[in-house]
Design a protein around this motif. Structure first.
Motif, PDB file in Angstrom:
ATOM      1  N   LEU A 194      24.200  -5.302  -0.082  1.00 29.89           N
ATOM      2  CA  LEU A 194      23.816  -3.886  -0.123  1.00 29.89           C
ATOM      3  C   LEU A 194      22.492  -3.706  -0.877  1.00 29.89           C
ATOM      4  N   LEU A 195      21.555  -3.019  -0.215  1.00 37.24           N
ATOM      5  CA  LEU A 195      20.294  -2.637  -0.856  1.00 37.24           C
ATOM      6  C   LEU A 195      20.323  -1.126  -1.062  1.00 37.24           C
ATOM      7  N   ILE A 196      19.846  -0.674  -2.198  1.00 37.04           N
ATOM      8  CA  ILE A 196      19.641   0.770  -2.405  1.00 37.04           C
ATOM      9  C   ILE A 196      18.133   0.990  -2.432  1.00 37.04           C
ATOM     10  N   SER A 197      17.673   1.961  -1.666  1.00 36.30           N
ATOM     11  CA  SER A 197      16.226   2.191  -1.594  1.00 36.30           C
ATOM     12  C   SER A 197      15.710   2.721  -2.922  1.00 36.30           C
ATOM     13  N   GLU A 198      14.411   2.619  -3.086  1.00 44.14           N
ATOM     14  CA  GLU A 198      13.746   3.296  -4.196  1.00 44.14           C
ATOM     15  C   GLU A 198      14.024   4.794  -4.114  1.00 44.14           C
ATOM     16  N   ALA A 199      13.853   5.501  -5.223  1.00 41.34           N
ATOM     17  CA  ALA A 199      14.090   6.944  -5.228  1.00 41.34           C
ATOM     18  C   ALA A 199      13.123   7.622  -4.258  1.00 41.34           C
ATOM     19  N   THR A 200      13.686   8.498  -3.413  1.00 40.66           N
ATOM     20  CA  THR A 200      12.959   9.090  -2.302  1.00 40.66           C
ATOM     21  C   THR A 200      13.006  10.612  -2.423  1.00 40.66           C
ATOM     22  N   PRO A 201      11.867  11.277  -2.669  1.00 44.83           N
ATOM     23  CA  PRO A 201      11.907  12.742  -2.806  1.00 44.83           C
ATOM     24  C   PRO A 201      12.406  13.419  -1.530  1.00 44.83           C
ATOM     25  N   VAL A 202      13.180  14.497  -1.731  1.00 43.48           N
ATOM     26  CA  VAL A 202      13.761  15.182  -0.575  1.00 43.48           C
ATOM     27  C   VAL A 202      12.850  16.281  -0.040  1.00 43.48           C
ATOM     28  N   SER A 203      11.766  16.567  -0.753  1.00 39.07           N
ATOM     29  CA  SER A 203      10.838  17.619  -0.323  1.00 39.07           C
ATOM     30  C   SER A 203       9.553  17.431  -1.112  1.00 39.07           C
ATOM     31  N   LEU A 204       8.535  18.208  -0.753  1.00 37.68           N
ATOM     32  CA  LEU A 204       7.289  18.108  -1.521  1.00 37.68           C
ATOM     33  C   LEU A 204       7.518  18.549  -2.961  1.00 37.68           C
ATOM     34  N   ARG A 205       8.257  19.654  -3.134  1.00 39.27           N
ATOM     35  CA  ARG A 205       8.423  20.125  -4.517  1.00 39.27           C
ATOM     36  C   ARG A 205       9.336  19.223  -5.336  1.00 39.27           C
ATOM     37  N   ALA A 206      10.069  18.339  -4.662  1.00 36.08           N
ATOM     38  CA  ALA A 206      10.905  17.368  -5.390  1.00 36.08           C
ATOM     39  C   ALA A 206      10.094  16.151  -5.829  1.00 36.08           C
ATOM     40  N   SER A 207       8.819  16.096  -5.365  1.00 33.72           N
ATOM     41  CA  SER A 207       8.042  14.864  -5.523  1.00 33.72           C
ATOM     42  C   SER A 207       7.325  14.801  -6.868  1.00 33.72           C
ATOM     43  N   GLY A 208       6.513  13.769  -6.979  1.00 34.39           N
ATOM     44  CA  GLY A 208       5.713  13.513  -8.164  1.00 34.39           C
ATOM     45  C   GLY A 208       5.330  12.063  -8.071  1.00 34.39           C
ATOM     46  N   LEU A 209       4.294  11.644  -8.717  1.00 39.17           N
ATOM     47  CA  LEU A 209       3.832  10.247  -8.724  1.00 39.17           C
ATOM     48  C   LEU A 209       3.172   9.862  -7.399  1.00 39.17           C
ATOM     49  N   TYR A 210       2.253   8.942  -7.504  1.00 43.42           N
ATOM     50  CA  TYR A 210       1.566   8.414  -6.319  1.00 43.42           C
ATOM     51  C   TYR A 210       2.406   7.311  -5.664  1.00 43.42           C
ATOM     52  N   GLY A 211       2.246   7.200  -4.370  1.00 48.87           N
ATOM     53  CA  GLY A 211       2.803   6.037  -3.673  1.00 48.87           C
ATOM     54  C   GLY A 211       4.291   6.098  -3.382  1.00 48.87           C
ATOM     55  N   ILE A 212       4.902   7.279  -3.611  1.00 48.16           N
ATOM     56  CA  ILE A 212       6.360   7.390  -3.434  1.00 48.16           C
ATOM     57  C   ILE A 212       6.669   7.998  -2.077  1.00 48.16           C
ATOM     58  N   PRO A 213       7.271   7.254  -1.171  1.00 52.90           N
ATOM     59  CA  PRO A 213       7.552   7.818   0.153  1.00 52.90           C
ATOM     60  C   PRO A 213       8.847   8.627   0.176  1.00 52.90           C
ATOM     61  N   GLY A 214       8.759   9.875   0.573  1.00 55.82           N
ATOM     62  CA  GLY A 214       9.951  10.688   0.763  1.00 55.82           C
ATOM     63  C   GLY A 214      10.559  10.421   2.131  1.00 55.82           C
ATOM     64  N   ASN A 215      11.526  11.260   2.524  1.00 55.12           N
ATOM     65  CA  ASN A 215      11.975  11.170   3.922  1.00 55.12           C
ATOM     66  C   ASN A 215      12.103  12.565   4.533  1.00 55.12           C
TER      67      ASN A 215
END
Ligand SMILES: Cc1cc2nc3c(=O)[nH]c(=O)nc-3n(C[C@H](O)[C@H](O)[C@H](O)COP(=O)(O)O)c2cc1C
Length: 403
Positions: free
Chosen positions: A63-84
């Motif tokens: 089992l792999l767990i993905s890196e933390a993935t923002p659920v929206s633009l306002r949930a985001s922060g930091l460079y290089g983080i891919p949301g879905n």
């Protein structure tokens, strides 16, 4: 006396719909290696390099767990983080999940909202949101950004809460569409849900604050909506009941997280993921024990995950993470505290970790300077390793940010 189980990390187990052949899990690891989107401002997209990274760590029945993935633009922060939350992000994740599946592995998508830990400059000028208007004390600093004070967040209205829950549900549906085997809500480490759980941050006087039960309401309502949307066997959550990261200095920890776990046990979730009390981003295992003694009163059993195991009952599988290595990886499983163990830093430095653990081969130590991108040479310390040193026994119990 605690019963010792005849199981270890190499015994199979079923998690949600996944029939795992072993119990060593890739912990969620933010690595900031996404590609900047040319279509949507402030968003990042999963790429070929990330595909290679996850593929290298996939094993049959693992089992792999993905890196933390923002659920929206306002949930985001930091460079290089891919949301879905955009089609191009979803297309990127789809190829990653397909590659993991082709190797016989399983993958959960960790869903994230940073709350007050982000900055308006990273989310299109919006004010960061949180449970209350309590800012982080200190300066926000990240790769490529000059230091600036954390902003005073906007206390979320009932509408903001409903909108955020809808974002999580949509992100979970997106995760299902691209083939993930489940989602893990990031409910710890001082991010949005933790900002509701901690009494030093959550000063609300409505039904989302003021008591342990009320502080749990936002996360429990969200979990319920996620279970309704994609099925409880696809839903999991990560919690840090003894966390201090993100200035989470709340009280009533045992009472609150025991209540939360007891409520979570009613859903039939895929798993609950808990961080060991010894692990901390800033303190070594020894320093953390001392800090926790001041925060959690009474006997030593209380500074362990056992109360939460009891609250979750045996039917909710538990993953635990924080400070595991070859010497102690089966210990919490044998003593019945958890069912699986997640590895973070050792998996960073050893893409072939599963084989190394199985064969008793030495493990390489991580290079902290390559944890968080973006870099011009993103592959270094990620999929390509130039210079590595064998880890020493005590390394894993040192503070993550110090070492
Ligand atoms: C580079 C790095 C990135 C991390 N990113 C995340 C993350 O995205 N989500 C999360 O829940 N925890 C994150 N963590 C915490 C790890 O999942 C894990 O709990 C921690 O490293 C302790 O495990 P370890 O002692 O095996 O390293 C991160 C840790 C590291 C070192």
């Amino acid at each position: 006396m605690t019963k010792i189980q005849e199981v270890d990390v190499w015994c199979p187990i079923k998690i949600g719909d996944c029939q795992l052949s072993h119990r060593v899990v890739l912990a969620p690891l933010t690595r900031n290696r996404g590609t900047k989107s040319s279509q949507h401002d402030h968003t990042w997209v999963p790429n070929e390099l990330m595909k290679e990274y996850y593929s290298l760590r996939a094993t049959p029945g693992g089992l792999l767990i993905s890196e933390a993935t923002p659920v929206s633009l306002r949930a985001s922060g930091l460079y290089g983080i891919p949301g879905n939350f955009t089609p191009e992000q979803q297309a990127g994740w789809k190829t990653i999940v397909s590659t993991v599946h082709a190797k016989g592995g399983y993958m959960f998508n960790q869903l994230w909202h940073q709350g007050r830990t982000t900055h308006s400059g990273l989310i299109g000028g919006q004010t960061p949101e949180s449970s209350s208007d309590v800012p982080i004390d200190g300066m926000f600093q990240w790769n490529g950004l000059s230091a600036r004070p954390y902003e005073v967040p906007r206390a979320m209205s009932k509408k903001d809460i409903l909108d955020t829950q809808a974002d999580f549900v949509q992100a979970a549906k997106n995760a299902m569409l691209v083939g993930f085997d489940g989602i893990e809500v990031h409910g710890g480490n001082g991010y949005l849900f933790d900002q509701f759980l901690h009494s030093n941050i959550n000063t609300r006087t409505d039904e989302y604050g003021g008591s342990s039960k009320n502080r749990c309401r936002f996360v429990l309502e969200t979990i319920e909506k996620l279970c309704d949307a994609i099925g409880p066997q696809k839903v999991a959550i990560r919690l840090t009941p003894f966390g201090l990261f993100g200035q989470t200095y709340g009280s009533d920890r045992l009472e609150q997280w025991s209540y939360l776990c007891a409520e979570l046990s009613k859903f039939g979730l895929a798993y609950v993921h808990l961080i060991e009390p010894r692990f901390d981003e800033l303190k070594s295992a020894g320093e953390k024990q001392i800090a926790l003694k001041d925060m959690v009163e009474s006997g030593s059993e209380d500074i362990s995950l056992l109360p939460f195991r009891k609250a979750l009952c045996d039917h909710t599988p538990i993953i635990t993470a924080g400070g595991f290595g070859p010497d102690n990886m089966s210990e919490s499983i044998k003593y019945g505290v958890s069912d699986l163990v997640a590895f973070g830093r050792y998996f960073v430095a050893n893409p072939d970790l599963i084989d190394r653990l199985k064969n008793g081969e030495p493990l390489y130590k991580w290079d902290r300077s390559r944890f968080y991108g973006p870099f011009d040479d993103n592959e270094l310390g990620y999929t390509v390793f130039k210079e590595r040193h064998i880890a020493e026994k005590g390394d894993i119990l040192k503070a993550q940010l110090a070492d």
